[in-house]
Design a protein around this motif. Structure first.
Motif, PDB file in Angstrom:
ATOM      1  N   ASP A 210     -51.242  70.829  29.812  1.00 18.47           N
ATOM      2  CA  ASP A 210     -52.592  71.017  30.340  1.00 18.47           C
ATOM      3  C   ASP A 210     -53.022  72.479  30.338  1.00 18.47           C
ATOM      4  OD1 ASP A 210     -51.073  72.051  32.377  1.00 18.47           O
ATOM      5  OD2 ASP A 210     -51.696  70.602  33.901  1.00 18.47           O
ATOM      6  N   GLY A 211     -52.224  73.345  29.682  1.00 17.72           N
ATOM      7  CA  GLY A 211     -52.640  74.730  29.494  1.00 17.72           C
ATOM      8  C   GLY A 211     -52.157  75.712  30.525  1.00 17.72           C
ATOM      9  N   ARG A 212     -51.379  75.282  31.504  1.00 22.68           N
ATOM     10  CA  ARG A 212     -50.849  76.229  32.493  1.00 22.68           C
ATOM     11  C   ARG A 212     -49.658  76.985  31.905  1.00 22.68           C
ATOM     12  NH1 ARG A 212     -48.387  73.444  36.463  1.00 22.68           N
ATOM     13  NH2 ARG A 212     -48.348  71.620  35.094  1.00 22.68           N
ATOM     14  N   THR A 213     -49.475  78.234  32.355  1.00 28.14           N
ATOM     15  CA  THR A 213     -48.344  79.044  31.928  1.00 28.14           C
ATOM     16  C   THR A 213     -47.419  79.256  33.118  1.00 28.14           C
ATOM     17  OG1 THR A 213     -49.629  80.191  30.227  1.00 28.14           O
ATOM     18  CG2 THR A 213     -47.607  81.263  30.979  1.00 28.14           C
ATOM     19  N   LEU A 214     -46.168  78.811  32.972  1.00 28.20           N
ATOM     20  CA  LEU A 214     -45.199  78.854  34.058  1.00 28.20           C
ATOM     21  C   LEU A 214     -44.231  80.018  33.859  1.00 28.20           C
ATOM     22  CD1 LEU A 214     -44.293  75.041  34.232  1.00 28.20           C
ATOM     23  CD2 LEU A 214     -46.260  76.245  35.226  1.00 28.20           C
ATOM     24  N   VAL A 215     -44.124  80.865  34.869  1.00 28.81           N
ATOM     25  CA  VAL A 215     -43.177  81.981  34.870  1.00 28.81           C
ATOM     26  C   VAL A 215     -42.494  82.010  36.235  1.00 28.81           C
ATOM     27  CG1 VAL A 215     -42.872  84.474  34.647  1.00 28.81           C
ATOM     28  CG2 VAL A 215     -44.631  83.325  33.296  1.00 28.81           C
TER      29      VAL A 215
END
Length: 314
Positions: free
Chosen positions: A42-47
């Protein structure tokens, strides 16, 4: 009544793990002064990046670089740093949402005091001088006065000499008190005696004593001396040499039901080749130098115990 014992103890071991493609790229990136996240469907960036979407459980591998600058989302001040923490002076634990990321990364913030820290403040990564491919390659965060958002390059996780595994030291320092029952047990061992406690309800004798019967849930106080001989109920052969343990492998570690006890205790078997140890073997304690505890158990030379005599203690 003797004083209840207590002693400082340290539990320490190296934790070794292999890395999948996502964590391998993340840690290799840190070594190269690059912070990578992973993009979800869904386009989220996880860090920090993960291998599976925490919402959909779908596998995710689309690595993207985020900036080394970010915003503090929440924090807590650490007045007294402990051994192995990122800084040896007071610092703040912070959650930082790096520019380009949708989640926050936990790390330390080097700040002169709690008055200098606030939610919403801008920070940037301070890289360690020597980097090996670990989270400690980020030495800490530091306040950042720049107004612009950091702009990452596009590395996409492509590096040479990828980090494929890590060894992380795990250590726990604590003070242990065995309580009244085991204090009595330890004092008896110093006299080369093994003492358990009998349950007033079911009449079972527990060695080492626990202060209460795990079956009936009632307190135990009646001391019962058991042994000094016993029976091997079951055992295992150890083929991996432990660090700082001066015992040659292979050796045998066994459950031993001391005569008069209704619970088997652990002990090493010596004085016999490892491949001759067997269930039912009759053994006796060999006390350590100074005689404060059994170093190991050796065969007594008696005939093996009948299985029916110890089958309830397996």
């Amino acid at each position: 009544m003797p004083e209840i014992l207590k002693a400082p103890l340290t539990l320490e071991f190296p934790f070794t793990r292999s890395l999948g493609p996502v964590q391998s790229a993340f840690l290799t990136g840190l070594r190269e002064r690059v912070v990578l996240g992973v993009k979800t469907g869904d386009g989220r960036t996880l860090v920090p990046p993960v291998e599976y979407d925490p919402v959909t459980a779908e596998e995710i591998r689309d690595l993207v670089e985020v900036a080394p600058t970010g915003t503090v989302t929440t924090w807590a001040w650490n007045h007294e740093p402990r051994r192995g923490q990122p800084l040896d002076t007071s610092f703040a634990w912070v959650l930082v949402r790096l520019d380009g990321a949708d989640t926050a990364l936990l790390h330390a913030l080097d700040a002169p005091g709690p008055d200098a820290v606030r939610t919403g403040m801008r920070v940037r990564v301070r890289w360690a001088e020597e980097r090996t491919g670990a989270i400690t390659d980020i030495a800490c965060f530091e306040p950042y006065d720049g107004d612009e958002t950091g702009q990452p390059a596009d590395h996409s996780g492509e590096f040479e000499n990828m980090v494929t595994g890590i060894v992380a030291p795990a250590r726990l320092d604590y003070v242990y008190s065995p309580g009244r029952a085991q204090t009595d047990y330890i004092h008896a061992l110093s006299e080369q005696r093994t003492v358990g406690e009998r349950c007033p309800s079911c009449r079972k004798v527990y060695v080492p004593p626990r202060g209460a019967c795990p079956t009936c849930g009632v307190a135990t106080a009646e001391h019962v001396e058991v042994g000094p001989r016993g029976t091997v109920t079951t055992f295992c052969i150890v083929n991996i040499k432990a660090k700082n343990l001066d015992i040659e492998v292979p050796y045998v570690y066994a459950h031993i039901a001391l005569d008069g006890a209704d619970l088997a205790l652990h002990g090493r078997i010596g004085g016999i080749p490892y491949d001759q140890v067997r269930m039912g073997l009759r053994v006796e304690a060999v006390w350590s130098e100074g005689g404060r505890y059994p170093d190991h158990y050796r065969p007594t030379g008696e005939p093996d115990a009948d299985y029916d005599a110890y089958k309830e203690l397996l």
